[in-house]
Write a protein that holds these residues in place. Structure first.
Motif, PDB file in Angstrom:
ATOM      1  N   CYS A  87       0.804  -1.226   0.000  1.00 41.70           N
ATOM      2  CA  CYS A  87       0.000   0.000   0.000  1.00 41.70           C
ATOM      3  C   CYS A  87       0.835   1.272   0.000  1.00 41.70           C
ATOM      4  O   CYS A  87       0.271   2.362  -0.104  1.00 41.70           O
ATOM      5  CB  CYS A  87      -0.972   0.056   1.176  1.00 41.70           C
ATOM      6  N   GLU A  88       2.130   1.184   0.105  1.00 42.14           N
ATOM      7  CA  GLU A  88       2.951   2.390   0.118  1.00 42.14           C
ATOM      8  C   GLU A  88       3.233   2.863  -1.309  1.00 42.14           C
ATOM      9  O   GLU A  88       3.229   2.086  -2.260  1.00 42.14           O
ATOM     10  CB  GLU A  88       4.263   2.143   0.856  1.00 42.14           C
ATOM     11  N   THR A  89       3.495   4.163  -1.426  1.00 38.22           N
ATOM     12  CA  THR A  89       3.859   4.776  -2.699  1.00 38.22           C
ATOM     13  C   THR A  89       5.315   5.200  -2.639  1.00 38.22           C
ATOM     14  O   THR A  89       5.777   5.729  -1.633  1.00 38.22           O
ATOM     15  CB  THR A  89       2.976   6.003  -2.989  1.00 38.22           C
ATOM     16  N   THR A  90       6.048   4.947  -3.716  1.00 34.03           N
ATOM     17  CA  THR A  90       7.424   5.410  -3.811  1.00 34.03           C
ATOM     18  C   THR A  90       7.556   6.270  -5.056  1.00 34.03           C
ATOM     19  O   THR A  90       6.790   6.117  -6.020  1.00 34.03           O
ATOM     20  CB  THR A  90       8.421   4.237  -3.868  1.00 34.03           C
ATOM     21  N   LYS A 112      -0.104   0.994 -10.189  1.00 28.76           N
ATOM     22  CA  LYS A 112      -0.519   2.392 -10.357  1.00 28.76           C
ATOM     23  C   LYS A 112       0.670   3.318 -10.603  1.00 28.76           C
ATOM     24  O   LYS A 112       1.665   3.280  -9.887  1.00 28.76           O
ATOM     25  CB  LYS A 112      -1.286   2.848  -9.119  1.00 28.76           C
ATOM     26  N   ASP A 114       1.316   7.450 -11.135  1.00 32.43           N
ATOM     27  CA  ASP A 114       0.654   8.741 -10.983  1.00 32.43           C
ATOM     28  C   ASP A 114       0.761   9.602 -12.240  1.00 32.43           C
ATOM     29  O   ASP A 114      -0.198  10.272 -12.620  1.00 32.43           O
ATOM     30  CB  ASP A 114       1.230   9.498  -9.784  1.00 32.43           C
ATOM     31  N   GLY A 122       5.087   9.062  -8.876  1.00 27.88           N
ATOM     32  CA  GLY A 122       4.786   8.149  -7.786  1.00 27.88           C
ATOM     33  C   GLY A 122       4.206   6.853  -8.338  1.00 27.88           C
ATOM     34  O   GLY A 122       3.425   6.873  -9.300  1.00 27.88           O
ATOM     35  N   VAL A 123       4.607   5.729  -7.764  1.00 30.73           N
ATOM     36  CA  VAL A 123       4.063   4.429  -8.165  1.00 30.73           C
ATOM     37  C   VAL A 123       3.618   3.687  -6.913  1.00 30.73           C
ATOM     38  O   VAL A 123       4.238   3.795  -5.857  1.00 30.73           O
ATOM     39  CB  VAL A 123       5.085   3.589  -8.959  1.00 30.73           C
ATOM     40  N   THR A 124       2.531   2.924  -7.047  1.00 29.98           N
ATOM     41  CA  THR A 124       1.991   2.169  -5.917  1.00 29.98           C
ATOM     42  C   THR A 124       1.734   0.739  -6.374  1.00 29.98           C
ATOM     43  O   THR A 124       0.610   0.377  -6.739  1.00 29.98           O
ATOM     44  CB  THR A 124       0.680   2.810  -5.411  1.00 29.98           C
TER      45      THR A 124
END
Length: 244
Positions: A87-90, A112, A114, A122-124
């Motif tokens: 669930c984190e975004t980097t 995902k 962004d 950002g990617v999730t």
């Protein structure tokens, strides 16, 4: 009539092919010995090509030069935190930053992104996934890089069962904490079954009030449903005590 020869000067990427086209004469002879008005060349470095233009009866000549610029090989690098939890975004960043970009996921459609056309995005990812960026330089040369984002699945949560809402900043709010949580359903009821609090956002907690008024010290019943990013669901009920 004396010819007045002109030649274009194109730019190509290493490994590409340039078209040199001469104008202004009846006949041509390139340094490559070709005699057409256009030739195709694939130099590996910046190169000057000469062409002699002839009049119709070949009594007069003019010489022109075409300069082929060869773009340097494009080296693209992705940087960012490649080890995250569920669930984190980097944020992934590509260099150079002076061209155009296209981000994508290898072999998946649910990772995902962004901004698919930004130098940084950002990617999730819901699980470990490989992201690739395709970079096009201002002169059209293409380079790619790939980054594997490792996702560690840790499904954990914690809910305190007592709160002391006295404004001292300690245990003033009761809320869900955890990792790998996508969303929640958290409801609290008083002794007669009236709902005094509800949220579906993990960032929100209960401060011991109802309709803006503080509740007295008492025992309340909560109902909690936690939906984790990997699809697991945890449901429980219990008691929460207000201590004033």
């Amino acid at each position: 009539q004396r010819p007045n020869v002109e030649v274009n000067s194109p730019t190509i990427c290493l490994g590409g092919t340039a078209t040199l086209k001469a104008l202004g004469a009846a006949h041509y002879e390139w340094q490559t010995k070709e005699t057409t008005d256009s030739i195709f060349v694939s130099p590996t470095q910046n190169t000057i090509y000469s062409v002699i233009g002839f009049s119709e009866n070949r009594s007069c000549t003019d010489t022109a030069y075409g300069y082929v610029t060869v773009g340097k090989p494009v080296k693209v690098d992705i940087s960012g935190d490649l080890d995250i939890f569920s669930c984190e975004t980097t944020v992934l960043s590509a260099t150079p930053t002076d061209g155009t970009y296209e981000w994508s996921v290898i072999g998946a459609s649910d990772g995902k992104i962004d901004c698919e056309t930004c130098p940084s995005t950002g990617v999730t990812p819901p699980r470990t996934m490989a992201y690739v960026v395709t970079y096009r330089s201002p002169i059209g040369c293409i380079g790619k890089d790939t980054a594997l984002v490792e996702v560690t699945e840790i499904n954990s949560y914690f809910l305190a069962t007592a709160l002391t809402p006295n404004g001292d900043g300690v245990n003033d709010v009761v809320q869900v904490h955890g990792r790998g949580i996508d969303h929640i359903s958290f409801m609290i009821f008083d002794r007669i079954g009236e709902k005094v609090f509800e949220t579906h956002e993990i960032e929100k907690g209960w401060d011991g009030t109802y309709l803006g008024f503080p509740m007295n010290s008492n025992v309340f019943v909560y109902r909690l449903e936690i939906y984790f990013c990997n699809g697991d669901v945890k449901k429980e009920t219990g008691n929460i005590t207000i201590l004033r």
